[in-house]
Motif scaffolding. Structure first.
Motif, mmCIF file in Angstrom:
data_model
loop_
_atom_site.group_PDB
_atom_site.id
_atom_site.type_symbol
_atom_site.label_atom_id
_atom_site.label_comp_id
_atom_site.label_asym_id
_atom_site.label_seq_id
_atom_site.Cartn_x
_atom_site.Cartn_y
_atom_site.Cartn_z
ATOM 1 N N UNK A 1 0.817 -1.217 0.000
ATOM 2 C CA UNK A 1 0.000 0.000 0.000
ATOM 3 C C UNK A 1 0.850 1.267 0.000
ATOM 4 N N UNK A 2 2.163 1.136 0.248
ATOM 5 C CA UNK A 2 3.029 2.313 0.203
ATOM 6 C C UNK A 2 3.015 2.976 -1.168
ATOM 7 N N UNK A 3 2.714 2.200 -2.214
ATOM 8 C CA UNK A 3 2.687 2.742 -3.573
ATOM 9 C C UNK A 3 1.275 2.757 -4.145
ATOM 10 N N UNK B 1 2.363 -4.745 -13.219
ATOM 11 C CA UNK B 1 2.792 -3.398 -13.545
ATOM 12 C C UNK B 1 3.906 -2.961 -12.609
ATOM 13 N N UNK B 2 4.578 -1.889 -12.959
ATOM 14 C CA UNK B 2 5.739 -1.463 -12.179
ATOM 15 C C UNK B 2 5.371 -1.139 -10.734
ATOM 16 N N UNK B 3 4.308 -0.369 -10.519
ATOM 17 C CA UNK B 3 3.936 -0.001 -9.149
ATOM 18 C C UNK B 3 3.596 -1.241 -8.329
ATOM 19 N N UNK B 4 2.849 -2.161 -8.913
ATOM 20 C CA UNK B 4 2.473 -3.385 -8.196
ATOM 21 C C UNK B 4 3.702 -4.230 -7.899
ATOM 22 N N UNK B 5 4.614 -4.316 -8.870
ATOM 23 C CA UNK B 5 5.813 -5.137 -8.667
ATOM 24 C C UNK B 5 6.709 -4.539 -7.590
ATOM 25 N N UNK B 6 6.907 -3.225 -7.629
ATOM 26 C CA UNK B 6 7.766 -2.597 -6.626
ATOM 27 C C UNK B 6 7.113 -2.687 -5.244
ATOM 28 N N UNK C 1 8.716 -4.530 -1.903
ATOM 29 C CA UNK C 1 8.836 -4.012 -0.539
ATOM 30 C C UNK C 1 8.309 -5.032 0.460
ATOM 31 N N UNK C 2 7.132 -5.606 0.168
ATOM 32 C CA UNK C 2 6.544 -6.625 1.034
ATOM 33 C C UNK C 2 7.454 -7.835 1.152
ATOM 34 N N UNK D 1 -3.272 -6.395 3.639
ATOM 35 C CA UNK D 1 -2.230 -5.432 4.028
ATOM 36 C C UNK D 1 -1.736 -5.689 5.451
ATOM 37 N N UNK D 2 -0.695 -4.974 5.797
ATOM 38 C CA UNK D 2 -0.121 -5.015 7.131
ATOM 39 C C UNK D 2 -1.205 -4.744 8.170
ATOM 40 N N UNK D 3 -1.250 -5.555 9.217
ATOM 41 C CA UNK D 3 -2.160 -5.417 10.365
ATOM 42 C C UNK D 3 -3.526 -6.059 10.157
#
Length: 504
Positions: A335-337, A374-379, A383-384, A420-422
Motif C-alpha cells: 500500500x506504500x505505492x 505493472x511497475x507499481x504493483x511489482x515494486x 517491498x513486502x 495489508x499489514x495489520x
C-alpha cells in the motif's frame, strides 16, 4: 487475606507485589495496568528495569496504565493504539476466565507484545482485549515496554536493548504470578505482530529468554539483525543534534518531547526522512532508505544479551525445542505505492528497482518471477517480500533444516487495502465487531475466517499443534488463510530470489 477473594463483585488476586482488584466481565475478568517495573523516570529512565516494589492494601487494576507511546504512527498502522499519559509506563494487563478458582494444572497462557516499529504502539488497544481467548480457555496478558530511543537507543554509559530487558522482566512477572490468575507458567506462548512479531522472534533466539516461554506465534515479524555499530552511530547523531554528550547525563538533560523530536529526525521509519534528518526529494529515495536502514531503533545484536541476529541464532539451534508459527500477509506494505500506478507504470520495473539500490542479479530474478505485474504493483510487492515474506521463508527453512517444529501461514484474504499489514490482527483476536475493524477489513469481514485463524491459535497455545502439517524443506506446506482456507505447497516460493544464500 487469601490469595483469591472477591469484594463488591470485584475479583482480587495476590501478586508478588501485593493485592490487585480487577473487574468481572462476561465470563471472565480483566486486571489492567498492573505495574511490573518501577516507573522508568529519573535515574531509571535509561537503566535496566527494576521490579516494582510492594504496596499495602488493595491496588485497583480497573483501567489501563500509562503507555510508553507518546506519538502514534497513525499514517502507518491501522490498529487503534491509544496513548495514555503518565509516568508508570511498564505494565501488564491480564485477562482471565479463572481469577478466583484456578485449575490445578492451570490454563495455557498467551503473552502479547505489541507492534509499532519499536517507536510506537500500545498494549491498551481494544484489539488486544483477551475476551475471545478467555472464552476459549486461554489466560491472556499484554505487556508494555520502553519505545524508541528510550528503549533502544545507544547511550555510552547505559545498558543496550533496554526495551528487550523490559520484555524479559515482564515475562519473569508472568512466570512468578500467572498461576494466581489461573494460568500455567509452564505453558506460555509469546506472540506479537510487526515489531511485536520481531520481538518474539528476538526472544526465541536469546539464550537468556529460553526458560520463560514454551512456544511462539510471530505475525509479520522482522528478524533482528541491527548491529551495535549502526546503533552507536545513530545514538551519537541524535546526541549531536541535541547538543549534548551521548551519555546518560547528557541525554537526561533533554526533555522527553525534544528526544522524540530528534528521534523522528534520525529514524527512517516511514521512509520520510534519512539518517541526517533531511527529507528526500524523491519518495523512492525514502523507500530505499527505509529498506536499507530498517528499524534503526529496535533490538540490536550486542554480543551479550542478544549474541546473534535472529537468523544466525536459530541456525545455531537456539530455541529449536520451541514450537513456532510464523507468517505474513500477502500484501503487507504494498500500500506504500497505492495510487502510483499511472505515474510509475510507464517506467520499467527493473529501472525502479535499480534506483532503490537492488542488485542487478536480484532484479533479473525477481522481475522474471513476477512477470505480468505493472511497475507499481511489482515494486510494492518487492517491498513486502524484502521486508517480510523473504525473511519469513528464510527462518522457516533454517528451522526445517534442523527439524525444529515450525508451521508457516500466509494471510491472503484482503479488502479495499488488500491483504495489508495489520489486517490479520482482528481475525486472530476474534474482534471483528470492534468499530475500528471496517477501516482495514471492510464492513463484511468474514467471521468464518476469524473462527479459523483464532481457532488455530487457540489450538496451538493449548497443545502446540495448530492443525496443519509442519513446514519441511520438501513439501514446504503453507496454510493460506482465505475464504476458503487451503494448504498450498511452497507458498512463499515467489520470494525465494530475495532469500540470502547460506553457506555451511
Amino acid at each position: 487475606m487469601s490469595a483469591h477473594a472477591s469484594t463488591s463483585g470485584h475479583p482480587e488476586v495476590t501478586t508478588t507485589a501485593g493485592v490487585v482488584r480487577g473487574a468481572w466481565r462476561d465470563g471472565s475478568a480483566a486486571f489492567l495496568g498492573i505495574p511490573f517495573a518501577e516507573p522508568p523516570i529519573g535515574d531509571l529512565r535509561f537503566a535496566a528495569p527494576v521490579a516494582h516494589g510492594s504496596w499495602d492494601g488493595v491496588r485497583d487494576a480497573l483501567e489501563y496504565g500509562a503507555t510508553p507511546q507518546r506519538k502514534t504512527l497513525a499514517e502507518i498502522t491501522l490498529i487503534p493504539e491509544p496513548s495514555i499519559a503518565g509516568l508508570s509506563t511498564l505494565n501488564v494487563n491480564v485477562f482471565t476466565p479463572s481469577p478466583t478458582t484456578p485449575t490445578d494444572a492451570g490454563l495455557p497462557v498467551l503473552v502479547w507484545i505489541h507492534g509499532g516499529g519499536y517507536v510506537a504502539g500500545s498494549p491498551a488497544s481494544p484489539w488486544y482485549d483477551g475476551a475471545a481467548f478467555n472464552r476459549d480457555g486461554v489466560v491472556t496478558v499484554s505487556v508494555s515496554y520502553r519505545l524508541g530511543f528510550d528503549g533502544f537507543g545507544w547511550i555510552e554509559d547505559a545498558p543496550q536493548n533496554r526495551g528487550v530487558l523490559d520484555w524479559l522482566l515482564a515475562l519473569e512477572w508472568v512466570r512468578d504470578n500467572i498461576a494466581s490468575f489461573g494460568g500455567d507458567p509452564a505453558r506460555v506462548t509469546i506472540s506479537g505482530q510487526s515489531a511485536g512479531g520481531g520481538s518474539v522472534l528476538t526472544l526465541l533466539g536469546m539464550p537468556r529468554a529460553q526458560s520463560l516461554f514454551s512456544s511462539v506465534i510471530s505475525l509479520s515479524g522482522p528478524p533482528t539483525s541491527a548491529t551495535l555499530e549502526a546503533s552507536e552511530a545513530l545514538g551519537r547523531t541524535l546526541a549531536e543534534l541535541g547538543g549534548v554528550a551521548p551519555t546518560v547525563a547528557g541525554l537526561s538533560s533533554l526533555p522527553e518531547e525534544r528526544v522524540l523530536e530528534l528521534q523522528g529526525q534520525v529514524s527512517s521509519l516511514g521512509g520520510d526522512v534519512t539518517v541526517d534528518g533531511t527529507a528526500p526529494a524523491d519518495p523512492l529515495a525514502g523507500i530505499a532508505g527505509f529498506l536499507n536502514a530498517g528499524l534503526v531503533l529496535g533490538p540490536v545484536v550486542d554480543g551479550d544479551l542478544i549474541p546473534l541476529g535472529t537468523a544466525d541464532a536459530l541456525a545455531s539451534g537456539i530455541g529449536a525445542d520451541k514450537h513456532l508459527i510464523l507468517g505474513t500477509t500477502d500484501d503487507e506494505f504494498a500500500m506504500m505505492l497505492a495510487g502510483a500506478g499511472d505515474s510509475m507504470d510507464a517506467i520499467p520495473a527493473a529501472a525502479v528497482l535499480a534506483g532503490i539500490g537492488v542488485e542487478p542479479a536480484t532484479i533479473e530474478a525477481y522481475v522474471a518471477d513476477h512477470e505480468g505485474l505493472g511497475t507499481a504493483a511489482l515494486v510494492g510487492q518487492y517491498i513486502t517480500d524484502r521486508m517480510f515474506r523473504a525473511p519469513t521463508l528464510d527462518l522457516a527453512e533454517i528451522r526445517a533444516s534442523i527439524d525444529a517444529p515450525t508451521w508457516v501461514y500466509r494471510f491472503s484474504w484482503g479488502a479495499h487495502l488488500g491483504a495489508c499489514h495489520c489486517i490479520d490482527v482482528p481475525f486472530m483476536w476474534d474482534v471483528l465487531a470492534d468499530s475500528h475493524v471496517p477501516a482495514i477489513a471492510g464492513a463484511e469481514a468474514p467471521q468464518a475466517l476469524a473462527d479459523d485463524i483464532h481457532g488455530s491459535s487457540v489450538a496451538f497455545i493449548a497443545t502446540g499443534q495448530p492443525g496443519w502439517a509442519a513446514y519441511d524443506n520438501t513439501d514446504r506446506a503453507v496454510r493460506a488463510y482465505n475464504v476458503p482456507t487451503s494448504i498450498i505447497a511452497d507458498g512463499y516460493g515467489d520470494a525465494r530470489s530475495l532469500v540470502p544464500v547460506r553457506v555451511g
